[in-house]
Design an enzyme around this catalytic site. Sequence first.
Site, mmCIF file in Angstrom:
data_model
loop_
_atom_site.group_PDB
_atom_site.id
_atom_site.type_symbol
_atom_site.label_atom_id
_atom_site.label_comp_id
_atom_site.label_asym_id
_atom_site.label_seq_id
_atom_site.Cartn_x
_atom_site.Cartn_y
_atom_site.Cartn_z
ATOM 1 N N THR A 28 0.837 -1.202 0.000
ATOM 2 C CA THR A 28 0.000 0.000 0.000
ATOM 3 C C THR A 28 0.868 1.246 0.000
ATOM 4 O OG1 THR A 28 -0.158 -0.153 2.418
ATOM 5 C CG2 THR A 28 -2.024 -0.999 1.157
ATOM 6 N N ASN B 229 1.114 4.949 1.333
ATOM 7 C CA ASN B 229 0.549 5.798 2.384
ATOM 8 C C ASN B 229 0.569 7.252 1.929
ATOM 9 O OD1 ASN B 229 1.332 3.284 3.663
ATOM 10 N ND2 ASN B 229 0.894 4.318 5.591
ATOM 11 N N GLU C 293 -4.323 4.451 3.140
ATOM 12 C CA GLU C 293 -3.369 3.622 2.394
ATOM 13 C C GLU C 293 -4.027 3.130 1.125
ATOM 14 O OE1 GLU C 293 -2.306 0.471 4.999
ATOM 15 O OE2 GLU C 293 -1.973 1.831 6.662
HETATM 16 C C1 LIG Z 1 -8.272 -3.012 0.771
HETATM 17 C C2 LIG Z 1 -7.718 -2.969 2.168
HETATM 18 C C3 LIG Z 1 -8.539 -3.284 3.238
HETATM 19 C C4 LIG Z 1 -8.053 -3.271 4.545
HETATM 20 N N1 LIG Z 1 -8.892 -3.576 5.582
HETATM 21 C C5 LIG Z 1 -8.416 -3.586 6.841
HETATM 22 C C6 LIG Z 1 -9.272 -3.922 7.953
HETATM 23 O O1 LIG Z 1 -10.477 -4.151 7.810
HETATM 24 N N2 LIG Z 1 -8.721 -3.968 9.192
HETATM 25 C C7 LIG Z 1 -7.399 -3.689 9.427
HETATM 26 O O2 LIG Z 1 -6.964 -3.756 10.560
HETATM 27 N N3 LIG Z 1 -6.584 -3.328 8.401
HETATM 28 C C8 LIG Z 1 -7.061 -3.288 7.140
HETATM 29 N N4 LIG Z 1 -6.241 -2.950 6.095
HETATM 30 C C9 LIG Z 1 -4.997 -2.270 6.398
HETATM 31 C C10 LIG Z 1 -3.829 -3.157 6.557
HETATM 32 O O3 LIG Z 1 -3.801 -3.548 7.903
HETATM 33 C C11 LIG Z 1 -2.659 -2.256 6.236
HETATM 34 O O4 LIG Z 1 -2.632 -1.999 4.869
HETATM 35 C C12 LIG Z 1 -1.402 -2.886 6.731
HETATM 36 O O5 LIG Z 1 -1.302 -2.573 8.092
HETATM 37 C C13 LIG Z 1 -0.154 -2.429 6.018
HETATM 38 O O6 LIG Z 1 0.209 -1.153 6.403
HETATM 39 P P1 LIG Z 1 1.761 -0.766 6.403
HETATM 40 O O7 LIG Z 1 2.270 -1.035 5.013
HETATM 41 O O8 LIG Z 1 1.779 0.688 6.796
HETATM 42 O O9 LIG Z 1 2.455 -1.641 7.386
HETATM 43 C C14 LIG Z 1 -6.702 -2.946 4.788
HETATM 44 C C15 LIG Z 1 -5.870 -2.602 3.700
HETATM 45 C C16 LIG Z 1 -6.368 -2.618 2.399
HETATM 46 C C17 LIG Z 1 -5.462 -2.275 1.266
#
Ligand SMILES: Cc1cc2nc3c(=O)[nH]c(=O)nc-3n(C[C@H](O)[C@H](O)[C@H](O)COP(=O)(O)O)c2cc1C
Length: 195
Positions: A64, A66, A128
């Site tokens: 993702t 940010n 993100e």
């Molecule tokens: C389409 C999508 C849906 C997501 N849904 C959730 C969710 O329902 N709950 C959650 O805790 N994180 C959700 N995430 C977030 C992920 O936890 C997050 O992208 C992950 O922590 C990676 O972040 P980082 O690259 O900053 O570590 C989602 C991410 C995406 C792309």
Amino acid sequence: MATTAAEQATQDERPAAPFRTDTFRIARPQIVGPDIPEAPFPIALNGLVQKGFGRGGKDLGCPTANLPDESIAPISSVAKTGVYYGYAQVLSPPDGHSKLTEEESKVLPMVMSLGWNPFYKNERLTAEIHVMHDFKSDFYGYEMKALVLGYIRPELDYTSREALIDDIEMDKRVAISSLDRLGYQKYAKDSYFSL
Ligand SMILES: Cc1cc2nc3c(=O)[nH]c(=O)nc-3n(C[C@H](O)[C@H](O)[C@H](O)COP(=O)(O)O)c2cc1C
């Protein structure tokens, strides 16, 4: 109106998110939202891509991008936390030294998570964006433009990483079928993007 993400961010406690249930998983629709985007959509976002914790790519198979805090306001001030869909474009830097291929600099479908990532217990509100394309290299520092066109589901907590991955994969399928309607396709050619 439901509490906006920005309003929640002013509260002392991080908001609690419900756990994902099997009933929720089974009942998920393939297409979400009306046949043409309705207010507050489309919501335009743009900013320079920042490094997150990197777990999206490593743990979830879903890298993702940010957005910086100041780029989140157009959506956090009018919408609640959750998962959204739309289109995004990564722009090549003006110095001409771009790592992007021609395909990678096109307007592409995206899914976006706006919230506190309860599964990872983040302390800050983040937005993100996962652009649905297999990028060959990272693009930190590059400008990203996005048009958010609709809401998919609330942000949830999970008892396993696999269940979160399962929902994210479903989010991507829902985004693709939801964007595959005439009222949405036209936004891929919107003059907001660099075409
Ligand atoms: C389409 C999508 C849906 C997501 N849904 C959730 C969710 O329902 N709950 C959650 O805790 N994180 C959700 N995430 C977030 C992920 O936890 C997050 O992208 C992950 O922590 C990676 O972040 P980082 O690259 O900053 O570590 C989602 C991410 C995406 C792309």
